[in-house]
Design a protein around this motif. Structure first.
Motif, PDB file in Angstrom:
ATOM      1  N   LYS A   6       1.412  -5.860  -3.563  1.00 59.81           N
ATOM      2  CA  LYS A   6       0.520  -6.471  -4.547  1.00 59.81           C
ATOM      3  C   LYS A   6      -0.790  -5.692  -4.643  1.00 59.81           C
ATOM      4  CE  LYS A   6      -1.615 -10.907  -5.714  1.00 59.81           C
ATOM      5  NZ  LYS A   6      -1.783 -12.318  -5.309  1.00 59.81           N
ATOM      6  N   ALA A   7      -1.318  -5.278  -3.488  1.00 58.56           N
ATOM      7  CA  ALA A   7      -2.556  -4.491  -3.509  1.00 58.56           C
ATOM      8  C   ALA A   7      -2.345  -3.108  -4.112  1.00 58.56           C
ATOM      9  CB  ALA A   7      -3.108  -4.360  -2.087  1.00 58.56           C
ATOM     10  N   MET A  23     -10.669   5.184  -0.872  1.00 57.93           N
ATOM     11  CA  MET A  23     -10.250   5.021   0.517  1.00 57.93           C
ATOM     12  C   MET A  23      -9.396   3.778   0.682  1.00 57.93           C
ATOM     13  SD  MET A  23     -11.349   7.692   1.927  1.00 57.93           S
ATOM     14  CE  MET A  23     -10.896   7.233   3.594  1.00 57.93           C
ATOM     15  N   THR A  24      -9.726   2.675  -0.020  1.00 58.44           N
ATOM     16  CA  THR A  24      -8.922   1.455   0.063  1.00 58.44           C
ATOM     17  C   THR A  24      -7.534   1.690  -0.515  1.00 58.44           C
ATOM     18  OG1 THR A  24     -10.933   0.135  -0.140  1.00 58.44           O
ATOM     19  CG2 THR A  24      -8.851  -0.970  -0.577  1.00 58.44           C
ATOM     20  N   PHE A  25      -7.490   2.355  -1.659  1.00 63.92           N
ATOM     21  CA  PHE A  25      -6.190   2.615  -2.273  1.00 63.92           C
ATOM     22  C   PHE A  25      -5.359   3.569  -1.417  1.00 63.92           C
ATOM     23  CE2 PHE A  25      -3.372   4.944  -5.115  1.00 63.92           C
ATOM     24  CZ  PHE A  25      -2.746   3.901  -5.776  1.00 63.92           C
ATOM     25  N   LYS A  26      -5.996   4.583  -0.832  1.00 63.25           N
ATOM     26  CA  LYS A  26      -5.263   5.524   0.017  1.00 63.25           C
ATOM     27  C   LYS A  26      -4.728   4.832   1.260  1.00 63.25           C
ATOM     28  CE  LYS A  26      -5.691  10.026   2.260  1.00 63.25           C
ATOM     29  NZ  LYS A  26      -6.596  11.147   2.572  1.00 63.25           N
ATOM     30  N   ARG A 177      -7.179 -11.306   3.486  1.00 62.93           N
ATOM     31  CA  ARG A 177      -5.893 -10.703   3.139  1.00 62.93           C
ATOM     32  C   ARG A 177      -5.157 -10.299   4.398  1.00 62.93           C
ATOM     33  NH1 ARG A 177      -6.486  -6.008  -0.988  1.00 62.93           N
ATOM     34  NH2 ARG A 177      -4.232  -6.093  -0.654  1.00 62.93           N
ATOM     35  N   SER A 178      -3.846 -10.466   4.406  1.00 67.36           N
ATOM     36  CA  SER A 178      -3.022 -10.099   5.549  1.00 67.36           C
ATOM     37  C   SER A 178      -1.694  -9.587   5.058  1.00 67.36           C
ATOM     38  CB  SER A 178      -2.815 -11.293   6.488  1.00 67.36           C
ATOM     39  OG  SER A 178      -2.138 -12.328   5.806  1.00 67.36           O
ATOM     40  N   VAL A 179      -1.058  -8.779   5.902  1.00 61.30           N
ATOM     41  CA  VAL A 179       0.241  -8.194   5.599  1.00 61.30           C
ATOM     42  C   VAL A 179       1.244  -8.734   6.591  1.00 61.30           C
ATOM     43  CG1 VAL A 179       1.549  -6.072   5.340  1.00 61.30           C
ATOM     44  CG2 VAL A 179      -0.871  -6.119   4.732  1.00 61.30           C
ATOM     45  N   THR A 180       2.314  -9.296   6.102  1.00 63.34           N
ATOM     46  CA  THR A 180       3.342  -9.873   6.963  1.00 63.34           C
ATOM     47  C   THR A 180       4.483  -8.886   7.086  1.00 63.34           C
ATOM     48  OG1 THR A 180       2.725 -12.064   6.197  1.00 63.34           O
ATOM     49  CG2 THR A 180       4.851 -11.848   7.302  1.00 63.34           C
ATOM     50  N   ILE A 181       4.687  -8.351   8.289  1.00 62.62           N
ATOM     51  CA  ILE A 181       5.775  -7.411   8.552  1.00 62.62           C
ATOM     52  C   ILE A 181       6.487  -7.841   9.810  1.00 62.62           C
ATOM     53  CG2 ILE A 181       4.609  -5.475   7.413  1.00 62.62           C
ATOM     54  CD1 ILE A 181       3.771  -4.479  10.141  1.00 62.62           C
ATOM     55  N   SER A 182       7.651  -7.284  10.053  1.00 55.71           N
ATOM     56  CA  SER A 182       8.425  -7.622  11.246  1.00 55.71           C
ATOM     57  C   SER A 182       7.871  -6.886  12.454  1.00 55.71           C
ATOM     58  CB  SER A 182       9.893  -7.267  11.021  1.00 55.71           C
ATOM     59  OG  SER A 182      10.023  -5.875  10.828  1.00 55.71           O
TER      60      SER A 182
END
Length: 727
Positions: A6-7, A23-26, A177-182
């Motif tokens: 999404k980001a 820098m955020t996009f990279k 914001r957070s990223v959910t990964i295994s």
């Protein structure tokens, strides 16, 4: 992964600075590369594409579907986009049913939404949505057991706890914001972050199921051999040894169809034996690409591909000039470690240079690759032995800005043949702005100073300007005290070339060459004798001033200074042709010829007429009443005279008629008494044959009898006769 996608697809700058936004996009792009690493396997690529479609579908849902998105993202058995859609559709009505059940549970006076069954005895009985009509209790939609809802289901909560998930906090400006990964993906991400901190960003390896996939970034020094690339391309500007920027910038189309800007091109040396020219610089390119077509064309080599490596072989020498290995489905160029051909144990490059006979530095680097980084050799012996002229740089400004701002001059001569009027030299003055040339004939070099004074006075009077700068060589007539004093008094600058450096006065030197080339052509065409070279040079100058010049972009020099005057005041004629000029001598009577046969030798500078020379009178005539026979030369080629005298034994020639083909070699010159048989056909006449023979030696008279009276004359006899006399 959902938040990362999404980001990535909904990146917005908003009120951030350009650097922070980049820098955020990279950072988001690098996280996406970790979650979806590149794989040559087609099935893995299809699965990754399916995941990208699922994430894009979920990112487009509104906040009303947050619970549905949470359920889909918390599950591990999501396999297709259709499955995700079914789940979202199934959970779309679940929040409203649960809400109504809660409201009904807390408000027993709420009307029952459905109609009463036909078997009931009337009355509006009430029951919540999670209650079955038979039992009247709350039913869980997950475990299908009564007494609780799905959000209170212990079985679902226990199942979620069995899943090992890690919530990786996003390091961007938004703290929520957070990223959910295994857990496996989180371990890969951790190793990736450690490799970024501990190693250079040239090549980063990420372990994936025991395999190593190399991520070649834009700062990598490795080159991928690509048969689909039309040019060599790189995004690393530090690899260029020479670079030329493009203005304006051009673009190329990449494999995915997107255009990429090209900032310039240059030379790159990936290995000591490979030097790549015209390498394009694409700042957004993440790989260094070697074009197979450019390699084979520019290096004259062939490339052989094998299952695990490839070889570059020179077509002329059959030598291997490059190698590559297979890595992850790609062929990557190997840096060759060249072995020295000569002087492998020599410590210094200068010692090897002396041992090999003082070769040039490029040859030394080929023989001894260990000295490839040596930039220069300071060898004094080479300076003494190989010193040569420096190549002159081209003129920055091709022409002067105004007329007579710069005048070029040079003296030609002495001529090996004295002209008819007695000239041996000529001097030229060339205006750098218009390239009009003034030519003056001289008998001696000392005449240059009065001629230059007359030239300056003419320019000042005719054009109302002064000669600002004179450029010439270092001849004594230009550097005399009288000449220099005149230039200083008139405020003129005198630019002279260095000693023995004629190219610095190149405009005047090339003008002299042009004049002499045209003069020779005029003399040779009509067989004009060499004593008339002065007339040919003057005519050549007259014609060249009226010819278009490439330096002036096709303009005519004469028209630049004289835009109104006619190019040719009289009709131009063939130099050296026969002409008849009217005889205007006062003693010519009515019975005498009215014209004189002359040779045309040019045009008059101050009179509107033709300049002719009459050999009978040995005088030059200028007349407008001239009749020309342009296809007939006045002078004809005369045969080479036969030499007579003491050296009669030299080769002479005589012109004879050709004999028939049937004659032998002895009858090349037919005798007057020879008769040809009437039956034989008369052969066609053949051109004369030049037969060379030695003249017969003179027949000496017999020696007189010896007597005492002529003893004194015996000393004057030849030695052979004296020996015969003595014998």
């Amino acid at each position: 992964m959902h938040d990362v996608c999404k980001a990535f697809y909904r990146a917005e700058k908003q009120d951030q600075s350009l650097m922070n936004y980049f820098m955020t996009f990279k950072r988001t792009y690098e996280e996406l590369n970790v979650l979806l690493p590149f794989s040559p396997d087609v099935k893995v690529q299809q699965r990754q594409r399916e995941q990208m479609a699922i994430m894009s579908f979920l990112a487009g849902l509104s906040s009303d579907f947050d619970s549905a998105k949470s359920q889909v993202l918390s599950g591990s058995d999501v396999s297709s986009l259709q499955d995700v859609f079914s789940r979202v559709l199934r959970t779309e009505t679940t929040p409203s049913v649960s809400l109504n059940s809660a409201l009904v549970g807390h408000n027993n006076h709420a009307p029952w939404r459905n109609s009463t069954p036909s078997g009931s005895k009337g009355g509006n009985s009430q029951r919540p949505d999670n209650r079955t009509p038979e039992s009247g209790s709350i039913m869980c939609n997950y475990c299908k057991k009564p007494g609780h809802t799905k959000f209170e289901c212990k079985k679902l909560q226990f199942k979620n706890q069995q899943k090992h998930y890690a919530n990786v906090a996003n390091t961007s400006d938004a703290p929520d914001r957070s990223v959910t990964i295994s857990a496996d993906e989180f371990a890969k991400f951790s190793r990736y972050q450690e490799s970024l901190q501990s190693s250079s960003p040239s090549v980063t390896a990420i372990a994936d199921s025991g395999k190593s996939n190399a991520c070649l970034l834009s700062t990598s020094s490795k080159w991928v051999i690509d048969s689909g690339a039309t040019d060599h391309m790189t995004g690393n500007s530090s690899l260029f040894s020479t670079f030329q920027s493009y203005s304006p910038t051009s673009s190329v189309t990449l494999a995915d169809g997107s255009p990429s800007s090209v900032l310039g091109s240059g030379t790159v040396t990936p290995t000591p034996l490979l030097t790549l020219s015209s390498v394009l610089h694409l700042p957004n390119l993440s790989f260094n690409l070697l074009s197979v077509s450019q390699l084979t064309r520019n290096l004259n080599c062939c490339i052989s591909f094998f299952p695990d490596h490839c070889l570059f072989q020179d077509l002329m020498t059959k030598k291997i000039i490059g190698k590559g290995h297979e890595s992850g489905g790609l062929y990557v160029l190997d840096p060759l470690s060249s072995t020295p051909i000569a002087c492998p144990s020599v410590a210094s490059a200068f010692e090897a240079h002396c041992r090999l006979g003082h070769p040039s530095l490029p040859l030394l680097k080929k023989l001894c690759p260990q000295y490839s980084k040596v930039s220069s050799l300071d060898c004094e012996s080479c300076q003494f032995a190989k010193h040569h002229r420096v190549s002159l740089s081209p003129r920055v400004n091709k022409r002067a800005s105004v007329p007579f701002e710069l005048v070029h001059s040079d003296v030609w001569g002495p001529s090996p043949i004295l002209s008819k009027p007695g000239f041996r030299y000529f001097v030229t003055f060339v205006d750098d702005y218009s390239r009009v040339t003034w030519l003056y004939l001289m008998k001696n070099r000392s005449e240059l100073f009065p001629i230059f004074c007359a030239f300056c006075a003419k320019i000042q009077n005719q054009f109302n300007v002064h000669v600002r700068t004179l450029r010439s060589d270092n001849a004594k007539e230009y550097t005399s005290a009288q000449f220099q004093s005149y230039m200083i008094s008139n405020g003129m600058l005198h630019e002279t070339s260095c000693v023995d450096t004629a190219p610095q006065n190149g405009v005047a030197e090339r003008k002299n060459r042009h004049l002499l080339e045209t003069a020779r052509a005029l003399l040779f065409q009509m067989k004009v004798p060499k004593p008339f070279w002065a007339d040919a040079v003057s005519t050549a100058c007259f014609l060249i001033n009226r010819m278009p010049s490439s330096v002036l972009n096709g303009e005519i020099p004469f028209k630049i200074l004289f835009p109104v005057k006619s190019l040719f005041p009289v009709a131009h004629r063939v130099f050296g042709s026969v002409c008849f000029a009217r005889d205007v001598r006062p003693h010519v009577t009515k019975l005498d010829p009215k014209s004189l046969k002359c040779v045309f030798l040019g045009y008059s500078r101050l009179q509107k007429g033709y300049r002719c020379y009459c050999p009978d009178l040995n005088k030059y005539l200028v007349s407008i009443d001239v009749t020309f026979v342009e296809n007939t030369p006045y002078f004809s080629s005369s045969p080479t005279p036969t030499r007579h005298g003491d050296d009669d034994d030299l080769l002479v020639y005589s012109v004879t008629t050709a004999a028939p083909d049937t004659c032998s070699d002895e009858s090349l010159v037919p005798s007057p008494t020879s008769v040809i048989a009437p039956a034989m056909p008369t052969p066609p006449p053949k051109p004369p044959i030049i037969v060379y023979s030695r003249r017969p030696p003179p027949v000496s008279c017999p020696a007189p009898a010896s007597s005492s009276s002529d003893s004194e004359l015996n000393d004057d006899l030849p030695i052979a006769l004296r020996k015969e006399k003595l014998s």
